[in-house]
Design a protein around this motif. Sequence first.
Motif, mmCIF file in Angstrom:
data_model
loop_
_atom_site.group_PDB
_atom_site.id
_atom_site.type_symbol
_atom_site.label_atom_id
_atom_site.label_comp_id
_atom_site.label_asym_id
_atom_site.label_seq_id
_atom_site.Cartn_x
_atom_site.Cartn_y
_atom_site.Cartn_z
ATOM 1 N N MET A 64 0.854 -1.201 0.000
ATOM 2 C CA MET A 64 0.000 0.000 0.000
ATOM 3 C C MET A 64 0.886 1.246 0.000
ATOM 4 O O MET A 64 1.868 1.315 0.730
ATOM 5 N N SER A 65 0.526 2.207 -0.820
ATOM 6 C CA SER A 65 1.351 3.412 -0.950
ATOM 7 C C SER A 65 1.252 4.271 0.309
ATOM 8 O O SER A 65 0.317 4.140 1.103
ATOM 9 N N LEU A 66 2.222 5.149 0.451
ATOM 10 C CA LEU A 66 2.247 6.069 1.581
ATOM 11 C C LEU A 66 0.935 6.853 1.647
ATOM 12 O O LEU A 66 0.353 7.043 2.720
ATOM 13 N N PHE A 67 0.479 7.257 0.483
ATOM 14 C CA PHE A 67 -0.744 8.059 0.424
ATOM 15 C C PHE A 67 -1.939 7.276 0.952
ATOM 16 O O PHE A 67 -2.755 7.785 1.720
ATOM 17 N N GLN A 68 -2.004 6.013 0.559
ATOM 18 C CA GLN A 68 -3.106 5.170 1.015
ATOM 19 C C GLN A 68 -3.043 4.949 2.519
ATOM 20 O O GLN A 68 -4.077 4.970 3.208
ATOM 21 N N GLU A 69 -1.840 4.759 3.026
ATOM 22 C CA GLU A 69 -1.689 4.580 4.471
ATOM 23 C C GLU A 69 -2.174 5.812 5.225
ATOM 24 O O GLU A 69 -2.839 5.719 6.259
ATOM 25 N N LEU A 70 -1.842 6.981 4.670
ATOM 26 C CA LEU A 70 -2.281 8.228 5.294
ATOM 27 C C LEU A 70 -3.802 8.311 5.341
ATOM 28 O O LEU A 70 -4.386 8.777 6.324
ATOM 29 N N MET A 71 -4.416 7.856 4.277
ATOM 30 C CA MET A 71 -5.871 7.917 4.226
ATOM 31 C C MET A 71 -6.489 6.998 5.260
ATOM 32 O O MET A 71 -7.438 7.368 5.965
ATOM 33 N N VAL A 72 -5.938 5.801 5.384
ATOM 34 C CA VAL A 72 -6.467 4.841 6.348
ATOM 35 C C VAL A 72 -6.318 5.389 7.768
ATOM 36 O O VAL A 72 -7.223 5.287 8.595
ATOM 37 N N LYS A 73 -5.160 6.000 8.019
ATOM 38 C CA LYS A 73 -4.881 6.461 9.371
ATOM 39 C C LYS A 73 -5.762 7.648 9.776
ATOM 40 O O LYS A 73 -6.268 7.724 10.879
ATOM 41 N N ASN A 74 -5.976 8.577 8.830
ATOM 42 C CA ASN A 74 -6.654 9.831 9.185
ATOM 43 C C ASN A 74 -8.105 9.930 8.734
ATOM 44 O O ASN A 74 -8.822 10.830 9.172
ATOM 45 N N GLY A 75 -8.518 9.038 7.843
ATOM 46 C CA GLY A 75 -9.871 9.165 7.296
ATOM 47 C C GLY A 75 -10.918 8.511 8.171
ATOM 48 O O GLY A 75 -10.615 7.873 9.179
#
Lengths: 175, 175
Positions: free
Chosen positions: B1-12
């Motif tokens: 999973m890309s960094l961007f996707q990880e960010l979304m999972v964490k903050n969304g």
Amino acid sequence: MSLFQELMVKNGSNVLLEAGDHAFMQGDSDSNIYFVQSGLLKAYYIRSDGKEHIKSFLPEGSIIGSMVALVDGDPCTFSLVASEPTVAIALPYKVLADAAQSDNGLANALVGFLGTYGKRKEQREYQLLSMSAEDRFALLVETMPDIAGRVSQADLASYIGITPQALSRIKRRLK
Amino acid sequence: MSLFQELMVKNGSNVLLEAGDHAFMQGDSDSNIYFVQSGLLKAYYIRSDGKEHIKSFLPEGSIIGSMVALVDGDPCTFSLVASEPTVAIALPYKVLADAAQSDNGLANALVGFLGTYGKRKEQREYQLLSMSAEDRFALLVETMPDIAGRVSQADLASYIGITPQALSRIKRRLK
DNA sequence: GCGACAAATGAACCTCGGTTAATTACGGCG
DNA sequence: CGCCGTAATTAACCGAGGTTCATTTGTCGC
């Protein structure tokens, strides 16, 4: 002028093109971003059957590059040619992307550029999916009135996605 | 999973949709980015004459948002609806863009996302300008074979840009 | 002004996809 | 099994745009 444009002027190199000269051709590996200073560029595809389709007109102030070439280093999917004597600034995308790794201002400038690009393509997709040739012609005349006068009927037709003959018919209908 | 996707999972925040539920409708002010975890979303336009046109299918792993809404806060130009029970993660773009001002990693993740988005739209533009309905159908079957089985013929036709009847004719020709 | 070439228009015919409506699968479900 | 609603297919007709070719209009050089 946006931050991004200032960066291009500062770091890019000048490219001078006569009418008919190509910045790059479909299939080339050219991962430059171009910023048009004066003149007019045309971006166009050559299909497998040899026909041309104009993707976009790029007057002064436009920024362009083949996104697949920029992002992945793939061969360009279209050609970029000057339809008037043109001055542009070229800057390798990789230089920008690399510098953005450590320069947050630049990274955000890139975000701004890519966001604008995506927005434009979203609008173009809407036009191609949801508007008739006649509507697309009317929109072009409305939004880029100067372009309609600067390029040939054949190029206008190619941008709209029809033949010059069909465009001629449409113009007659509109009168 | 890309960094961007990880960010979304964490903050969304999670969004649960039944088939037929909308994430947002054309005209809404919804500047969320959605990351599809499971299920299937459809993005579609409603034209002035009431007809629908499917912009894209978004299976697991897709990231979507209305670029004009994200970038400028304008009303969404399309609707986003679940065609299967779907789990997605929503995150306001503004949160990302603001955080990117001070977080270089995030800014570059955004650059990656927007680059990929632009690349996809560039390819779609090529398909719409340079390929026949028959070619676009063949390409869809080739590149998203599962989708062809998961949605109705009417939706497939709408994505290709033709009527279900025309698609039926094409299928007959291909046999 | 004149000749020559390209651009634009016009006409005749064809093809593909839209429109409308009828017909045929293909599920649930009583 | 038979009924019903939906999806998919088929058919008949129409219109927009493509194709080909002829004609007109521009426009440049001389």
